[in-house]
Design an enzyme around this catalytic site. Structure first.
Site, short mmCIF file in Angstrom:
data_model
loop_
_atom_site.label_atom_id
_atom_site.label_comp_id
_atom_site.label_asym_id
_atom_site.label_seq_id
_atom_site.Cartn_x
_atom_site.Cartn_y
_atom_site.Cartn_z
N ASP A 129 0.85 -1.19 0.00
CA ASP A 129 0.00 0.00 0.00
C ASP A 129 0.89 1.26 0.00
O ASP A 129 1.77 1.39 0.86
CB ASP A 129 -0.87 -0.04 1.27
CG ASP A 129 -2.02 0.94 1.24
OD1 ASP A 129 -2.41 1.38 0.14
OD2 ASP A 129 -2.56 1.27 2.32
N HIS B 185 -7.63 9.55 4.18
CA HIS B 185 -7.28 8.49 5.12
C HIS B 185 -7.67 8.91 6.54
O HIS B 185 -7.54 10.07 6.90
CB HIS B 185 -5.77 8.22 5.08
CG HIS B 185 -5.29 7.66 3.78
ND1 HIS B 185 -4.29 8.25 3.04
CD2 HIS B 185 -5.67 6.57 3.08
CE1 HIS B 185 -4.07 7.53 1.94
NE2 HIS B 185 -4.91 6.51 1.94
N GLY C 261 -9.24 5.63 1.54
CA GLY C 261 -9.97 6.31 2.62
C GLY C 261 -11.41 5.87 2.72
O GLY C 261 -12.32 6.68 2.90
N GLY C 262 -11.64 4.55 2.62
CA GLY C 262 -13.02 4.03 2.61
C GLY C 262 -13.72 4.10 3.97
O GLY C 262 -14.94 4.01 4.03
N VAL D 277 -9.99 -0.04 3.16
CA VAL D 277 -10.52 0.23 4.51
C VAL D 277 -9.47 -0.19 5.53
O VAL D 277 -8.99 -1.32 5.50
CB VAL D 277 -11.82 -0.57 4.76
CG1 VAL D 277 -12.30 -0.38 6.19
CG2 VAL D 277 -12.91 -0.15 3.77
P1 13P Z 1 -8.91 4.44 5.83
O1 13P Z 1 -7.94 4.14 6.94
O2 13P Z 1 -9.43 5.82 5.88
O3 13P Z 1 -9.97 3.42 5.73
O4 13P Z 1 -8.06 4.36 4.47
C1 13P Z 1 -7.38 3.19 4.14
C2 13P Z 1 -6.61 3.37 2.89
O5 13P Z 1 -6.98 4.10 2.00
C3 13P Z 1 -5.36 2.59 2.74
O6 13P Z 1 -4.63 2.97 1.62
#
Ligand code: 13P
Length: 284
Positions: free
Chosen positions: A82, A180, A209-210, A231
Site C-alpha cells: 500500500d 485516510h 480512505g473508505g 478500509v
Molecule cells: P482508511 O484508513 O481511511 O480506511 O483508508 C485506508 C486506505 O486508504 C489505505 O490505503
C-alpha cells in the site's frame, strides 16, 4: 489457494459492478479476522500492507501470514503493497513474495509520476505482479503519509486517462475527495471525476480512505466504476474499542488472548459488513 495478483478478480469486478475490499494488515489478529470474514462470505480480498506495517511486523512475517491466510481461506487473496514510495521498496516486496504492489508517485510532477510508474509496471508485470498507480493527492494521515486537507489535490479526469493509457496500471487510484482516517464531517466525493475517468479506462478506479464514507456514497461510487475500496481505520476503531471496553470492565485481565480474541472478532464483523456493502460476497 496461493496468493494471486489483483488481475485475477478486478476485471470481473469492473464487468459485474462490484468492488473488492483492500483491508490493511496490521498484525496477526487483523490477518485472521479479515481472512475469516472473506472465507465466510466467499469473497476475494486484498491484504494491504503499508511500509509502516511492514516495519512493525517484518516483511517475512507479513508474507508468511498472508500465505497461510490464503491457503486456509480458500478464496483469491492478493498481498498488496500500500502506497509504495520507491522502486526499491516495490522490488523488495516482489522478491519477498507480494503478488501486487501500489506505487504512489502522486507527489511527483505528473510526467515524472508517469515515468516512474511505467518502470514499476514493466518490472512487476514481467513476473506476474499487478500494479496500482495514484494520481492526485489523498488527504489525511496513514502511517508515514500525512497530507494536509488543504494540500489534497483532486485528480483531473483527462490526466487520469492519459496516466492509464501510458502506464497501463491494473488499478487506478485517483483523489476524488476521500481521505485516510476518520472524517470530521461527511466527505464530499466528486462522483463526476469517477464517472468521467472510469468510462475511458479499462481498469477499475480505487477509492482510498473508505472508512466513514456513507453506504450510499459507496454504492454510487461502485455503480460509476470504483472496483477496489481500501478500509483500515474502521477496523482499527472496532478492534481497539472492543479491547478498551473489555479492559475497562476487567482491569485484572492480563492474558492477551482474552482481549485480542474479541478484538479479532470485531475486525471480522466489520469486514463482513464491508464485503456485503461492496457486493463481493459469493464472487470467490
Ligand atoms: P482508511 O484508513 O481511511 O480506511 O483508508 C485506508 C486506505 O486508504 C489505505 O490505503
Amino acid at each position: 489457494m496461493p496468493l494471486v495478483p489483483m488481475t485475477d478478480f478486478l476485471p470481473q469486478a469492473k464487468k459485474e459492478g462490484f468492488a473488492v475490499g483492500q483491508f490493511n494488515m496490521n498484525n496477526l489478529e487483523f490477518t485472521q479476522g479479515i481472512a475469516a470474514a472473506a472465507k465466510e462470505e466467499k469473497s476475494p480480498f486484498i491484504f494491504g500492507v503499508s511500509e509502516g506495517a511492514m516495519r512493525y511486523m517484518g516483511l517475512d512475517y507479513v508474507v508468511a501470514m498472508a500465505k497461510v491466510a490464503a491457503e486456509e481461506s480458500g478464496v483469491p487473496v492478493a498481498l498488496h503493497l500500500d502506497h509504495g514510495s520507491s522502486f526499491d521498496v516495490v522490488m523488495k516486496c516482489i522478491q519477498a513474495g507480494f503478488s501486487s504492489v501500489m506505487f504512489d508517485g502522486s507527489h511527483y510532477p505528473f510526467e515524472e509520476n508517469i515515468r516512474l510508474t511505467k518502470e514499476v509496471v514493466k518490472a512487476a508485470h514481467a513476473v506476474g505482479v499487478s500494479v496500482e498507480g495514484e494520481l492526485g493527492t489523498i488527504g489525511g494521515v496513514e502511517d508515514d503519509l500525512q497530507v494536509d486537507e488543504a494540500d489534497a489535490a483532486l485528480a483531473k479526469p483527462e490526466e487520469a486517462i492519459r496516466f492509464w493509457e501510458e502506464t497501463k496500471v491494473d488499478a487506478m487510484a485517483i483523489a476524488v475527495g476521500t481521505a485516510h482516517g476518520m472524517y470530521k464531517g461527511e466527505p464530499r466525493i466528486h462522483f463526476d471525476i469517477i464517472e468521467e475517468t472510469a468510462k475511458k479506462i479499462d481498469v477499475p478506479i480505487v477509492l482510498h480512505g473508505g472508512s466513514g464514507v456513507p453506504d450510499s456514497a459507496i454504492r454510487q461510487s461502485i455503480s460509476l466504476g470504483v472496483g477496489k475500496i481500501n478500509v483500515n481505520t474502521e477496523n482499527q476503531v472496532a478492534c481497539t474499542q472492543a479491547i478498551r471496553d473489555l479492559l475497562s470492565e476487567n482491569p485484572e485481565m492480563i492474558d492477551p488472548r482474552k482481549y485480542l480474541g474479541p478484538g479479532r472478532e470485531a475486525i471480522k464483523k466489520t469486514v463482513i459488513g464491508k464485503i456485503r456493502l461492496f457486493g463481493s460476497s459469493g464472487k470467490a
